[in-house]
Every structure is written in C-alpha cells, then in structure tokens.
Scaffold this active site. Structure first.
Site, PDB file in Angstrom:
ATOM      1  N   ASP A 135      35.321  21.464 -29.686  1.00 54.30           N
ATOM      2  CA  ASP A 135      35.208  22.830 -29.170  1.00 54.30           C
ATOM      3  C   ASP A 135      35.215  23.893 -30.259  1.00 54.30           C
ATOM      4  OD1 ASP A 135      37.803  22.574 -29.972  1.00 54.30           O
ATOM      5  OD2 ASP A 135      38.714  23.189 -28.074  1.00 54.30           O
ATOM      6  N   ASP A 180      33.878  21.746 -35.572  1.00 53.23           N
ATOM      7  CA  ASP A 180      33.240  20.568 -34.976  1.00 53.23           C
ATOM      8  C   ASP A 180      31.713  20.628 -35.041  1.00 53.23           C
ATOM      9  OD1 ASP A 180      35.687  19.439 -34.158  1.00 53.23           O
ATOM     10  OD2 ASP A 180      35.726  20.714 -32.392  1.00 53.23           O
ATOM     11  N   ASP A 239      37.621  15.517 -30.743  1.00 50.06           N
ATOM     12  CA  ASP A 239      38.617  16.432 -31.272  1.00 50.06           C
ATOM     13  C   ASP A 239      39.856  16.365 -30.379  1.00 50.06           C
ATOM     14  OD1 ASP A 239      39.566  18.537 -32.981  1.00 50.06           O
ATOM     15  OD2 ASP A 239      39.176  19.941 -31.366  1.00 50.06           O
TER      16      ASP A 239
END
Length: 862
Positions: free
Chosen positions: A597, A601, A319
């Site tokens: 995070d 995700d 990410d």
C-alpha cells in the site's frame, strides 16, 4: 557550497545551484500516443498474415475486375482494424504512478534565504537550503536535521512502519543504515506529526528517496504476462503453418497446371483458415467478463491479462503494515504492579485505575463519526490508549473535564518520557509514561525486577510497551521541569499495544498454502515484530527464516537464490531490496504477486508478475504501479481473486481449444481437398464468417462458465507450462481431424447432388461443407464445457451458451436460407441434403460422449 545555518543561502548561490541541480520536481516518463498504441497492434504475426491475405485478395479482385470480388479484402481489413481499435481501447489507460508521486511532493516550503524566513514554491528548493518544519508540514525535500525538538515523521508510505519515526538532530547514524533507522534525516513527501525542526536540504527532485523510487518505476519495463507470451507464440506457429501449407499448395497447383489466380484464391483461403481472427478479441472479452466478476469481489483490475497471471500466482509477497495488519495500534495487554497480566477489557479495578492514568497522560484523541467509524487523531501509540479507555467507559473528554490537566512536560526523544500534572479526586498528581528502561531509573517504589521481566517478555511478542508511574505533589508547579517532577515515582504498571493482524489474514494464508501458494512477508518494521505477526498468521513456520534488509544487502544473488525458498520474512527492507526479492523468486520460475500500500511498495509492485495495491490505505503511487487494487484492503480478497483468476484461465483454455480445433479442421479440410481433388471446399469469406460470427458467440459464452469448486485445491501451474501441456494440444489436433473428416464428407456428399464437374456441384459441396463445419462447432461448444459427460453436468445449464448457440443457428439460417447466400457463394440445397448436414453436425456430440465415457472408465479403474 556550505550554507550559513543562520542566514541560509544567498540569492546568487540559489541561482547557481538551480542551474546545477534543476527544479525540485520528479521527471515524468513520456507516454505513448494513441497512434503509437494503434501501430503496435499490427506487430502480431496473426494480424500480419491477415493483412497479407487482404492485399493478395485485393490484387486478385483488381485483376478479375468483378465488384463482388472486393467484398472479401474489405471484410478482412475491417476485421483487422476493429481488432486494433479494441486493443487500443484496452491498453490506453495512462500510467499514473509518476503523476501520483509528483502530487505527493509538498507544494510550498518555509526556507531561510539571505537571512530572511520566507515561503516559496517547493520546486524552487536546492541542496543547501535551510528549511523549517513543524507538525502538519509535508517535507519538501530530503534533508538532514540541524536542530530538532520532539520531532516525529510519518514515514509509513516510505518505510512501511505503522508508527511515526522519532527524529533527532544529534543522532549518530551509520552510513549504511536503512531508511527506517536514519533518525537524523527527514524525507521528501513524508509528513511531520509532532515537534519542530530546522534542516539543511541534501537532495531534491530525482535525487530524493522518493525520486529514486520514481526512477525505478520509470526504468521498469512492462513485461508481457504468460498468456500474452503464449498467444504470441501461437500466432507465430500458426503463421509458419499457413506459409508452409501455401508453399505446398503453390507447388502442387503449378505442377498440376492450375491457373495462378486460382492458386492465389486457394492460398488466401488457407491463410484465413489458419488464423483464429476472433481469438484476441474473444480472449479480451472473456478477461473483461472476469474483471466484472472480480469487481463484485472487491478487486479492480487495471490491465486485463493480469487476471490470468493472478490465477497462476505461486508466490505472494505481501507488505505487513495495512495489508496483513490493520495499520492501527491497538492496546491489548495491561500489567499492574501487583503482578497481574490482563487482556484489555477484563475490567479489573486495578487495570482500569492504570488505564485511566495512562489516558490522562496522552495528547491523542479519538473521534467517533456519525456513521460509526472511529478516527484516531495524533500519535498512534497514544490513541490506542485513549481508544481503549473510551471502550471501557472513560472517554477522553470526560476524563479531562473530571481530572483537569494543570501542567505538563512534553515528550522528547532524549528522555523518552512524557509527564502531565492533573487534579484527581482533589489531589495534585504527576503522571509519567514512557520507555520502561528510562522510567525505572526514576522510580522509588514498585516491583521493578518483575516488571523488567514482563517488559522483555511483552517486547519479544512484538508488543510496543509503555511504563506508567505517578507521584503525588504538594502544589501545582509553576515552571515544571523533568528534574523536579520525574523523580521519586511510584511504578504502577505496563501497557502493551500492537498493530494487530487482520482477523481474516490467518484464514487467507491457510487457503494460500492449501492452494500451493507461498506467502512471504516483506516489511520495513523490525524483525522481532514482523516475525511475531508472521508466526501468528501462519506465514513463518518451523524451518523458515526471517532476515533483515542489512543481511540481504550482504547476500550475493547466488546465495539468495539458494535460500529464497526458506525465507518467509524480510524486515527493515528498502525499495531496492523488495525488487531484488521479487526477481529472486522470478529466477526460480515462479509467478510472483506483490501486495502493498505504500510508496515504498511501488517499484516491486511494478516489477512483480502482478502487483496488488490496497484501495483504502494505499497511496496513489502504489495504485498506479499495480495491476490490481483491492478496494476493501482485505488480504482475504486476494484469495478470491486468485480463485477467479484460475477459473478464468481454465475458461480461456477452453475457448482457445474450441477456436483452434475449428482452425485446424479448416486447414486440414482446405489442404487435403486441394491435394486430393485440386479444389477448395470453402471460400475465404465463408471461413471468416465461421471464425468471426458463428464461432464467436459460443466462444464468449464458453468463457463465462462458473469456476469449478475444487480450483483452490490444485497446485499452481508451472510458469513454464505451455497452454497445450498435458496432452491438450493433441486433443485439439484430434478435434480438428474430426471436423476435417466431417467437412470433407459433407463436401463430397454435396457435390454428388449435382452434375459432376460443374460449378453448381462445387457450390453445392461448399454449401453443405459450410453448414456442417459451422453447426458442428456450435455443438462442440457444449462438449467443451466440461471433461465430464454433459448428461452429468447438465447439458443446458449454461444459459448464456444456450442463447449463443441459438443466435449462431439463426445467423447460419440467415446465410443458408435467404438471398444473402449469394454473397457468400452458396446455393439452395434439397431437404434431404439439409437433413444429412444436420446429422453430420451432431456427430461431435456422440463422438465426445463416447470418449468421455472411456476416460471416466479408465480413471475409475485407477
């Protein structure tokens, strides 16, 4: 059932809808009980063979009627139960992802029912309810906006965007718009950071976007790691070997007229010799030691086998927000109307003049705590300006005191502007900031053509750009309006901010590439912003592609499989997109790691071979779904984790080779002794002692070898690569042959010291064979440390192995030289016999050093 937007639903309507849709809660996955986990430990083929051996041994003991005969089956069962208990202890950590999702849901909601505004438990909400929202509220359910005023929602956990999303009830949104572009919707679990709104609930419980993620987590199965799969296959193969060997022994014994009970005892010995009883426990211990090492490097492992999987990672899907970047907007560029472009901190008079006015036109603030950390309060775009001003000696409190605000027009999404009126140096000044395109229309002075070119250039570099202008007023407006204040402005410049890359991210990406690992950025941000960051840190290189979630949705799996190796950036993606990307790489036989995070995700973290969550900025959902948590949120930590994972896998490979070499030696010794002499050189309890006591300590110490320095210069091992690839299986077999030759020789030499054909002769042979097999494997543990000569790497450098070898030697002495030997069916030997046994025991050192010297010579010639 269409609700009245003024009066809301009636009590009767609410009851009907609650019966239809249920409570506004997330379903929980049923957890396994400890008893179920305990039962699952007995599915392993190696354990089942041991249990069968214990049952046969118990039957033989009952027939023989001797109390000492029961020692053997009891010992085997104790070992099996201890192994199962250890397995339960390691796997009994409850799944936390769904609990965390549940906790994210808002506990209360402001709702209009029967024409009355009331506060209710959020679990009682139903589709059609009219809810009210304001800054600071958590959204209790997915809802479509009816009315909104300057509304902003913090959706970074759901979409990955670092800046609160602007919301507008009047916005027209395509049906297939990604989450981040649904400006007329608010989503369950997200926070309202600015403005007010009225909305109608469209989805509750598992029908919300948060619920969809929970459903994906619930339906996702926990897959075995490569190491678990390899050890499981190994157990099956060893079981087949043991069964075949036992069948042959039975046939030979029956044809030769041996007693059935005697054949049973030999078969039990053979079964025990085929099973590396200590292997699952020792591998677990080695992995545990690796986990402790990784904690010191800021990585917490949630599942032990994940250590090995991380070491084999060949793709890291990361990410962007908060992982590769700092998750904090930072002012980096200032452009003044005289044509000067400066970095923040240059301290030119014109730049500071602009920065001061921009900071005055902000509501955000920055708080410096006692420990020196800085807390940004308010809109991230504004706090980046305020923080930059503070760093230049212009703290917000002092600016407000010296230049008091006397009027203001708040920001709204229609105007895309904000205006404040301040007393500055005795004058009344209106300061306006906002989107350049909107501000330029209201300016009468300034080089707007040049500013437009600079604005476009800054935007292409992934900067968020705000324009600043001012106007001097004659008096403080009593009822300030946009039409009155936001006209005839003088343009003074632009400010550009960005969520900057972490300083260590670029170096970490470079190390990943050197190690043969493909880094991939997956983000909810815009493709231009994502591409700029990815190019800066080395993820996006020449020839690589950057695509959006919409493009991915239109792409069939067959096309994705063809292009996936060239796509380095995925922008504006949904949770479903992330799982699809992970699985596309897995279809390429790659071991995929996913870092992230946010709530968005979590499904991909769980679907990946190993998920890595951020510990500081990471949500509880992400941590619960991940295999590993990085406690410092540092992308570079993953490089250390991969290095440790590779080192741990190499050590486990040494341990497996060491223990299997022992077992192959035992199988060959028992098998050929039976074929040649119709005798077993070992009792099953003697083999258990060697496998579980004498070998275990050196094996654990062998698993604590330091990681080799060049481990990150090697390419990742292929996912399909077996534990015994590149000739390793042949080496183990040859080591087993060496142990078998030494043990058979010792057995015959021991027998020669007694009257041939007597029970004493067989016990003497068993005693010497037992001593040689046990001690030669302690010596072999040192050989297994390195492929290089022990005299080069330092024979006694591993202090833990030194201690383990000494402990094993002491335990062997206890069995050989004390009355305990009678339990194990051993006898006392002459000093000469012990000397012969010692000579045979150190033979592996001589043999292995010769082999290593020959291999080094061959490599030198190449």
């Amino acid at each position: 059932m269409t609700p009245d937007y003024q009066k809301g639903l009636t009590t009767e309507q609410v009851k009907q809808l609650q019966e239809k849709y249920g409570a506004n809660k997330l379903k929980e996955k049923k957890k396994k009980t400890n008893l179920q986990r305990f039962a699952e430990q007995f599915k392993d083929a190696m354990i089942l063979i041991l249990i069968a051996a214990a049952v046969i041994s118990f039957i033989v003991a009952c027939v023989e009627g001797e109390p000492k005969e029961f020692f053997e089956p009891v010992l085997i069962l104790v070992i099996v139960i201890l192994n199962a208990v250890m397995g339960v202890m390691q796997e009994s950590k409850a799944e936390k992802a769904l609990d965390a999702l549940k906790n994210l849901s808002a506990p209360h909601a402001r709702v209009i029912r029967d024409g009355v505004e009331q506060v209710i438990d959020a679990a009682e909400l139903v589709p059609g309810d009219i809810i009210k929202l304001e800054a600071g509220d958590f959204v209790p359910a997915d809802a479509k906006l009816i009315k909104s005023v300057s509304l902003k929602s913090e959706e970074s956990a759901l979409t990955g965007e670092s800046v609160p999303a602007e919301k507008d009830a009047e916005a027209i949104v395509p049906e297939d718009a990604p989450l981040g572009d649904r400006h007329n919707m608010v989503f369950s679990g997200c926070g309202i950071t600015y403005g007010t709104a009225t909305a109608v609930v469209t989805g509750t419980g598992m029908d919300t976007e948060m619920g969809k993620i929970a459903n994906m987590l619930e339906s996702s199965e926990d897959s075995q790691t490569p190491l678990q799969q390899k050890l499981s296959k190994l157990g099956k193969y060893l079981g087949i070997v043991a069964i075949l060997a036992c069948i042959i022994i039975f046939i030979v014994g029956l044809l030769d007229g041996m007693a059935v009970m005697e054949i049973f005892m030999v078969a039990i010995s053979l079964a025990v010799s085929a099973i590396p009883e200590g292997l699952p426990a020792i591998v677990t211990i080695v992995l545990s030691i690796g986990v402790q090492r990784m904690v010191k490097k800021n990585a917490i492992i949630r599942r032990l086998p994940a250590v090995e999987t991380l070491g084999g990672a060949s793709v890291i899907c990361s990410d962007k927000t908060g992982t590769l970047t700092q998750n904090r907007m930072t002012l980096v560029k200032i452009y003044t109307d005289d044509g000067a472009m400066e970095d923040v901190g240059s301290n030119s008079e014109k730049a500071l003049w602009l920065l001061k006015r921009a900071a005055l036109c902000c509501d955000g603030s920055v708080l410096t705590k006692e420990d020196g950390t800085v807390q940004h309060i308010g809109d991230p775009t504004e706090t980046s300006i305020v923080f930059a001003a503070q760093q230049q000696g212009m703290p917000k409190e002092a600016l407000n005191e010296q230049n008091p605000r006397v009027a203001e027009i708040p920001f709204d999404s229609d105007r895309k502007l904000m205006t404040t009126v301040n007393r500055i140096d005795g004058k009344i000044i209106a300061i306006t900031k906002g989107a350049f395109d909107m501000l330029a229309l209201r300016c009468k002075a300034g080089n707007l053509d040049a500013a437009k070119r600079v604005n476009d250039e800054m935007s292409s570099q992934a900067l968020r750009v705000l324009a600043v202008a001012y106007r001097e007023l004659d008096a403080v407006p009593q009822n300030p309006t946009s039409e009155e204040l936001e006209k005839d402005l003088t343009f003074i410049g632009l400010v550009g901010m960005i969520d900057p890359p972490r300083p260590e991210a670029k170096a970490a990406v470079a190390v990943c590439r050197k190690a043969g690992i493909k880094p991939v950025m997956i983000t909810g941000d815009h493709v231009v912003t994502a591409s700029a960051i990815a190019r800066e840190i080395g993820i996006l290189q020449d020839g690589d592609e950057a695509i959006t979630g919409v493009q991915l949705d239109r792409m069939p799996d067959s096309e994705l499989d063809q292009r996936v190796r060239n796509i380095s950036v995925y922008a504006r993606v949904s949770p479903e997109n992330k799982i699809r990307i992970v699985r596309a790489w897995q279809r390429q036989n790659e071991i995929v790691s996913m870092t992230g995070d946010g709530v968005n995700d979590a499904p991909a973290l769980k679907a990946a071979d190993i998920g890595c969550a951020m510990g500081i900025t990471g949500t509880d959902v992400a941590k619960g779904a991940a295999d590993m948590t990085l406690t410092d949120d540092n992308f570079a930590t993953i490089v250390d984790a991969v290095r440790e994972g590779r080192g741990i896998y190499a050590n486990i490979k040494k341990v497996v080779g060491f223990l299997l070499g022992t077992n192959i030696g035992e199988i060959l010794t028992v098998f050929f002794a039976m074929i040649l002499w119709r005798e077993s050189p070992f009792l099953s309890m003697q083999l258990l002692w060697i496998n579980l006591v004498t070998d275990s300590l050196p094996a654990i110490a062998l698993g604590m070898e330091d990681v080799e320095s060049d481990v990150m210069d090697q390419k990742p091992r292929p996912k399909s690569e077996g534990l015994f690839a590149n000739g390793y299986g042949i080496r183990i077999a040859l080591w087993g042959c060496m142990f078998a030759v030494l043990s058979l020789a010792a057995y015959q030499l021991g027998k020669m010291m007694y009257m041939p054909g007597t029970e004493a002769a067989q016990q003497g042979g068993q005693t010497l064979a037992f001593m040689v097999l046990a001690l030669s494997q302690v010596v072999q543990a040192f050989n297994m440390r390195s492929a290089h000569s022990l005299f080069k790497v330092g024979m006694f450098r591993n202090k833990k192995l030194n201690f383990a070898a000494l402990s094993s030697a002491v335990l062997m002495a206890l069995v050989l030289f004390t009355p305990v030997r009678t339990i194990f069916g051993l006898v006392s030997l002459s000093p000469a016999a012990y000397l012969v046994g010692f000579g045979l025991s150190v033979a592996p050192l001589v043999v292995m050093e010769i082999v290593k010297a020959i291999e080094e010579a061959i490599k030198g010639k190449k």
